[in-house]
Design a protein around this motif. Structure first.
Motif, short mmCIF file in Angstrom:
data_model
loop_
_atom_site.label_atom_id
_atom_site.label_comp_id
_atom_site.label_asym_id
_atom_site.label_seq_id
_atom_site.Cartn_x
_atom_site.Cartn_y
_atom_site.Cartn_z
N ARG A 191 0.83 -1.20 0.00
CA ARG A 191 0.00 0.00 0.00
C ARG A 191 0.86 1.26 0.00
NH1 ARG A 191 -5.03 -1.21 -1.78
NH2 ARG A 191 -5.82 -3.06 -0.72
N ALA A 192 0.33 2.32 -0.61
CA ALA A 192 1.05 3.59 -0.69
C ALA A 192 0.18 4.71 -0.13
CB ALA A 192 1.43 3.89 -2.14
N LEU A 212 9.76 0.34 3.88
CA LEU A 212 8.97 1.07 2.90
C LEU A 212 9.88 1.85 1.96
CD1 LEU A 212 9.14 4.16 4.10
CD2 LEU A 212 7.22 3.42 5.49
N ARG A 238 5.74 10.64 -0.26
CA ARG A 238 5.11 9.41 -0.74
C ARG A 238 5.78 8.22 -0.07
NH1 ARG A 238 4.97 5.12 -4.49
NH2 ARG A 238 2.87 4.85 -5.39
N GLN A 240 5.50 3.92 0.38
CA GLN A 240 4.91 2.66 -0.10
C GLN A 240 5.54 1.51 0.65
OE1 GLN A 240 4.80 2.02 -4.32
NE2 GLN A 240 3.62 0.13 -4.12
#
Length: 286
Positions: A191-192, A212, A238, A240
């Motif tokens: 998931r991001a 991540l 960001r 992820q």
């Protein structure tokens, strides 16, 4: 993704692991900010992670000790810690709770475990105060887990807002001088999540479970557990998660850009002020 869009994303400017050390009455911890690799990141002076199932690693706690000129932020993940100070304030930190203590002109306090077995885990962050606030009266902002908002902006993404805004929710901590952001982020595998940080803030991400990727496109870099990433470049973060998912704290603050004179539990702007702090403490004026 256009070059212009990619340029907006924050990048990993540097990455480091903390150093094992001890503090208080032998409490074992990992010092991530405040050591030789990263002495500070204005306005942040120190970041410690503590986490162990062994009572002997934490049972001694942090007996009476002084502070002046900055703020301490304690965020508990597991375990219970009792706080007392010489001004008559007392509180109990429980799992998921946070205490943001403004030491100001000075106090003497203790932080002692309220347990003799089980897991103790959490973070302590030191945040500098501007010169105009260093001699203000001490104050506390204390919040139990039920009062700290949690948002789920997408499937597999959970964000606890201790300080700062995420969508329509705002964390309960307020400090106008540094306008802090303090988020606890949980990402399920793959998931991001993207989040705009305040422009001009210094920021870091500390991964405490899993791994991540930070950044977008070719600039993305993987950061693993117990690694801290100092952010640079743009203000759009960001994250992820890798295959096992990840948990991380995201912290940002407005830099003060003031001279720092620090030694042990005192953080002032000049050596003269620092020496005065020692005199005031020794003469019982805290």
């Amino acid at each position: 993704m256009s070059a212009d869009t990619t340029a907006r994303y924050a990048r990993v400017a540097s990455r480091l692991r903390g150093t094992a050390t001890s503090d208080g009455a032998g409490v074992r911890l990992t010092r991530v900010i405040g050591g030789p690799q990263l002495p500070d990141l204005d306005p942040f002076l120190l970041l410690d992670e503590f986490g162990t199932d062994r009572a002997e690693d934490y049972i001694g706690g942090f007996p009476d000790h002084p502070h002046r000129g900055f703020e301490t932020v304690t965020y508990m993940l597991d375990g219970r810690m009792r706080h007392r100070d010489n001004h008559g304030h007392e509180g109990l930190l429980v799992p998921g709770g946070v205490q943001w203590m403004t030491a100001g002109r000075g106090l003497v306090h203790s932080e002692m475990p309220e347990q003799e077995a089980g897991r103790m885990r959490g973070f302590q962050l030191w945040v500098n105060l501007p010169a105009k606030d260093k001699m203000r009266a001490p104050r506390y902002q204390e919040f139990g887990p039920e009062t700290i908002p949690v948002v789920r902006p997408a499937d597999g993404v959970e964000v606890k807002a201790i300080a700062g805004r995420v969508g329509e929710i705002v964390g309960p901590i307020a400090q106008p001088a540094t306008d802090p952001v303090y988020l606890d982020v949980r990402l399920e595998p793959g998931r991001a999540w993207e989040h705009a940080l305040p422009e001009g803030h210094n920021a870091f991400v500390y991964v405490y479970e899993g791994a991540l990727a930070i950044g977008a496109g070719e600039d993305a870099r993987e950061v693993g557990a117990q690694e801290l990433a100092v952010l640079g470049g743009g203000d759009l973060l960001r994250l992820q998660a890798a295959g096992a998912g990840a948990r991380a704290i995201v912290v940002a603050g407005r830099p003060l850009r003031e001279p720092v004179a620090r030694h042990g539990p005192f953080v002032m702007n000049t050596r003269q002020e620092l020496m005065q702090a020692f005199v005031d403490f020794q003469e019982g004026r805290f």
